[in-house]
Design a protein around this motif. Structure first.
Motif, PDB file in Angstrom:
ATOM      1  N   LEU A  85      63.611   7.311   6.182  1.00 17.15           N
ATOM      2  CA  LEU A  85      63.554   6.411   5.039  1.00 17.15           C
ATOM      3  C   LEU A  85      63.664   7.170   3.724  1.00 17.15           C
ATOM      4  N   LYS A  86      63.130   8.393   3.678  1.00 11.93           N
ATOM      5  CA  LYS A  86      63.231   9.202   2.457  1.00 11.93           C
ATOM      6  C   LYS A  86      64.698   9.419   2.075  1.00 11.93           C
ATOM      7  N   LEU A  87      65.531   9.592   3.102  1.00  7.02           N
ATOM      8  CA  LEU A  87      66.958   9.785   2.847  1.00  7.02           C
ATOM      9  C   LEU A  87      67.574   8.504   2.291  1.00  7.02           C
ATOM     10  N   ALA A  88      67.152   7.362   2.825  1.00  7.37           N
ATOM     11  CA  ALA A  88      67.635   6.080   2.307  1.00  7.37           C
ATOM     12  C   ALA A  88      67.230   5.905   0.844  1.00  7.37           C
ATOM     13  N   PHE A  89      66.011   6.329   0.511  1.00  7.98           N
ATOM     14  CA  PHE A  89      65.555   6.245  -0.883  1.00  7.98           C
ATOM     15  C   PHE A  89      66.422   7.138  -1.772  1.00  7.98           C
ATOM     16  N   ASP A  90      66.657   8.375  -1.321  1.00 12.87           N
ATOM     17  CA  ASP A  90      67.410   9.333  -2.131  1.00 12.87           C
ATOM     18  C   ASP A  90      68.850   8.875  -2.364  1.00 12.87           C
ATOM     19  N   LEU A  91      69.459   8.265  -1.352  1.00 14.64           N
ATOM     20  CA  LEU A  91      70.849   7.826  -1.455  1.00 14.64           C
ATOM     21  C   LEU A  91      70.977   6.395  -1.966  1.00 14.64           C
ATOM     22  N   ASN A  92      69.820   5.712  -2.100  1.00 15.20           N
ATOM     23  CA  ASN A  92      69.802   4.302  -2.502  1.00 15.20           C
ATOM     24  C   ASN A  92      70.716   3.466  -1.605  1.00 15.20           C
ATOM     25  N   LYS A  93      70.593   3.721  -0.301  1.00 15.39           N
ATOM     26  CA  LYS A  93      71.384   2.990   0.693  1.00 15.39           C
ATOM     27  C   LYS A  93      70.410   2.473   1.755  1.00 15.39           C
ATOM     28  N   HIS A  94      70.284   1.167   1.849  1.00 17.46           N
ATOM     29  CA  HIS A  94      69.215   0.586   2.655  1.00 17.46           C
ATOM     30  C   HIS A  94      69.708  -0.360   3.752  1.00 17.46           C
ATOM     31  N   ASP A  95      71.022  -0.482   3.922  1.00 13.72           N
ATOM     32  CA  ASP A  95      71.540  -1.494   4.833  1.00 13.72           C
ATOM     33  C   ASP A  95      71.680  -1.036   6.283  1.00 13.72           C
ATOM     34  N   THR A  96      71.314   0.215   6.589  1.00 11.87           N
ATOM     35  CA  THR A  96      71.435   0.695   7.973  1.00 11.87           C
ATOM     36  C   THR A  96      70.097   1.065   8.609  1.00 11.87           C
ATOM     37  N   VAL A  97      69.056   1.302   7.814  1.00 10.15           N
ATOM     38  CA  VAL A  97      67.768   1.703   8.404  1.00 10.15           C
ATOM     39  C   VAL A  97      67.160   0.578   9.248  1.00 10.15           C
ATOM     40  N   GLY A  98      67.568  -0.654   8.982  1.00  6.16           N
ATOM     41  CA  GLY A  98      67.116  -1.761   9.812  1.00  6.16           C
ATOM     42  C   GLY A  98      67.674  -1.663  11.221  1.00  6.16           C
ATOM     43  N   ILE A  99      68.906  -1.152  11.338  1.00 10.62           N
ATOM     44  CA  ILE A  99      69.484  -0.916  12.668  1.00 10.62           C
ATOM     45  C   ILE A  99      68.664   0.138  13.388  1.00 10.62           C
ATOM     46  N   ASP A 100      68.289   1.198  12.673  1.00 12.79           N
ATOM     47  CA  ASP A 100      67.434   2.240  13.261  1.00 12.79           C
ATOM     48  C   ASP A 100      66.135   1.632  13.773  1.00 12.79           C
ATOM     49  N   LEU A 101      65.554   0.742  12.974  1.00 12.28           N
ATOM     50  CA  LEU A 101      64.274   0.144  13.339  1.00 12.28           C
ATOM     51  C   LEU A 101      64.378  -0.617  14.655  1.00 12.28           C
ATOM     52  N   VAL A 102      65.417  -1.423  14.799  1.00 14.91           N
ATOM     53  CA  VAL A 102      65.617  -2.168  16.033  1.00 14.91           C
ATOM     54  C   VAL A 102      65.875  -1.210  17.199  1.00 14.91           C
ATOM     55  N   ALA A 103      66.747  -0.243  16.966  1.00 11.04           N
ATOM     56  CA  ALA A 103      67.150   0.668  18.042  1.00 11.04           C
ATOM     57  C   ALA A 103      65.982   1.445  18.621  1.00 11.04           C
ATOM     58  N   MET A 104      65.078   1.905  17.766  1.00  9.98           N
ATOM     59  CA  MET A 104      63.979   2.736  18.254  1.00  9.98           C
ATOM     60  C   MET A 104      63.067   1.975  19.206  1.00  9.98           C
ATOM     61  N   SER A 105      62.955   0.673  19.041  1.00 12.92           N
ATOM     62  CA  SER A 105      62.106  -0.116  19.928  1.00 12.92           C
ATOM     63  C   SER A 105      62.866  -0.632  21.149  1.00 12.92           C
ATOM     64  N   VAL A 106      64.050  -1.207  20.939  1.00 11.50           N
ATOM     65  CA  VAL A 106      64.774  -1.759  22.090  1.00 11.50           C
ATOM     66  C   VAL A 106      65.241  -0.658  23.037  1.00 11.50           C
ATOM     67  N   ASN A 107      65.587   0.515  22.493  1.00  6.57           N
ATOM     68  CA  ASN A 107      65.982   1.622  23.364  1.00  6.57           C
ATOM     69  C   ASN A 107      64.821   2.087  24.241  1.00  6.57           C
ATOM     70  N   ASP A 108      63.604   1.876  23.769  1.00  7.94           N
ATOM     71  CA  ASP A 108      62.427   2.209  24.579  1.00  7.94           C
ATOM     72  C   ASP A 108      62.221   1.208  25.715  1.00  7.94           C
ATOM     73  N   ILE A 109      62.312  -0.087  25.403  1.00 10.69           N
ATOM     74  CA  ILE A 109      61.967  -1.066  26.431  1.00 10.69           C
ATOM     75  C   ILE A 109      63.036  -1.178  27.512  1.00 10.69           C
ATOM     76  N   ILE A 110      64.280  -0.828  27.209  1.00 10.19           N
ATOM     77  CA  ILE A 110      65.313  -0.915  28.246  1.00 10.19           C
ATOM     78  C   ILE A 110      65.154   0.174  29.300  1.00 10.19           C
ATOM     79  N   THR A 111      64.324   1.205  29.028  1.00 10.11           N
ATOM     80  CA  THR A 111      64.134   2.260  30.025  1.00 10.11           C
ATOM     81  C   THR A 111      63.427   1.749  31.274  1.00 10.11           C
ATOM     82  N   SER A 112      62.820   0.572  31.201  1.00  8.53           N
ATOM     83  CA  SER A 112      62.190  -0.033  32.376  1.00  8.53           C
ATOM     84  C   SER A 112      63.118  -1.040  33.045  1.00  8.53           C
TER      85      SER A 112
END
Length: 353
Positions: A85-112
């Motif tokens: 998120l610090k990088l998003a703040f520095d670059l003032n680009k916020h439209d992709t970190v939401g994809i990261d947020l989803v990915a970090m959780s769904v990529n975990d649950i699909i392992t089962s």
């Protein structure tokens, strides 16, 4: 394994967390280089906290938690984006970190073996900037669409004085389901099985405290150009985490998947053992895939030894699947960015050679 919680409510725990030894051939033996700990993140302290939490609630331990629901299990996971998120703040680009947020959780649950059903988010900031928040949520919506799950809603918390101006934090929560007779828990893994590695899109959402320290110490700049991309260094680093949902669901439909590993914080040594049965280990061939130039740049500019790189970053492999040798060719025929990167062996630990 069915475990009774103190309240008497059953929960299914498909995997267990255990610390295993790691042996790695050192190609870079430089001393005085940076490490995740020197950048401010203490993995050992994190492991100690997990041990203490397990004493309070022995049922935790896998990439996700499960509760029985009819003929299925509901599978839940939660995560954040970290200091990316610090990088998003520095670059003032916020439209992709939401994809990261989803990915970090769904990529975990699909392992089962679970298919994601719905997602919830938490957005916290000192002073709400509506335009910025809208861009973040746009990314979350995109991530949910790509994962074929529903964004049910979330919480927006405005807390004056708690966050620096222009900054915010995110947390996400994913829930999916898997039939009880289709759970993937690693228990059927045996010596001789093949390890498939699915390529990452970049650093994903782990290790950014070390990345930022490398940039600071090397005198680099987020806006500088890089040889391996037509984007700047900052935009390359901000590339969203790859969503493996569709690829993994297709793989499960095609072959008998015995184990799945999401390579996140702790890299190969901390994540792979979470699904490997006792008495077995893994041999990873680090020349079986091309380590992306971004990771080489991080290592060279931070003078980071190989063992620290594999403990901190995904090194170009974001998801691992374990299958029988007879299923390997069929699995690779699906046309995704996957390759054979290792094998299951007798013994223990993660041997990177």
């Amino acid at each position: 394994m069915m475990i009774k919680l103190p309240q008497g409510r059953p929960i299914y725990t498909p995997t267990r967390t255990s610390l295993r030894t790691t042996r790695l051939v050192q190609c870079n033996s430089g001393s005085g280089g940076l490490s995740y700990k020197s950048a401010g993140v203490d993995i050992e302290a994190g492991n100690e906290l997990v041990k203490r939490i397990q004493k309070l609630n022995p049922s935790i331990g896998g990439f996700s938690g499960m509760v029985p629901f009819g003929d299925s299990f509901l599978v839940a996971g939660t995560d954040g984006v970290g200091t990316k998120l610090k990088l998003a703040f520095d670059l003032n680009k916020h439209d992709t970190v939401g994809i990261d947020l989803v990915a970090m959780s769904v990529n975990d649950i699909i392992t089962s073996g679970a298919k994601p059903m719905f997602f919830l988010d938490y957005f916290a900031t000192g002073k709400l900037d509506v335009d910025t928040a809208e861009q973040v949520v746009k990314g979350i919506v995109d991530g949910c669409k790509q994962s074929e799950c529903q964004l049910l809603g979330g919480e927006t918390a405005e807390m004056p004085g708690f966050y620096a101006d222009g900054e915010y934090d995110l947390a996400g929560f994913a829930v999916g389901s898997v039939l009880k007779n289709k759970v993937i828990d690693g228990s059927r893994i045996q010596a001789g099985d093949v390890i498939l590695g699915y390529k990452s899109s970049g650093v994903h959402s782990n290790g950014f405290s070390l990345v930022r320290k490398v940039i600071e110490m090397s005198g680099s700049d987020f806006n500088q150009s890089v040889e391996w991309s037509d984007q700047s260094l900052g935009l390359t680093l901000l590339t969203p985490t790859r969503l493996y949902v569709k690829d993994v669901m297709n793989l499960i439909d095609m072959v008998d998947v015995k184990g799945l590993v999401h390579i996140t914080g702790g890299g190969f040594p901390e994540n792979i053992p979470r699904v490997i049965p006792k008495g077995l280990g893994t041999r990873i061939f680090n020349n079986s895939w091309e380590i992306p130039p971004l990771f080489k740049w991080i290592q060279e500019n931070g003078n980071i030894v190989d063992s620290e790189m594999f403990l901190t970053f995904n090194m170009g492999i974001g998801m691992i699947a374990v299958v029988s040798p007879s299923d390997a060719e069929k699995a690779l025929s699906l046309g995704v960015d996957a390759t054979i990167i290792g094998e299951i062996v007798e013994g223990g630990g993660v041997d990177i050679v």
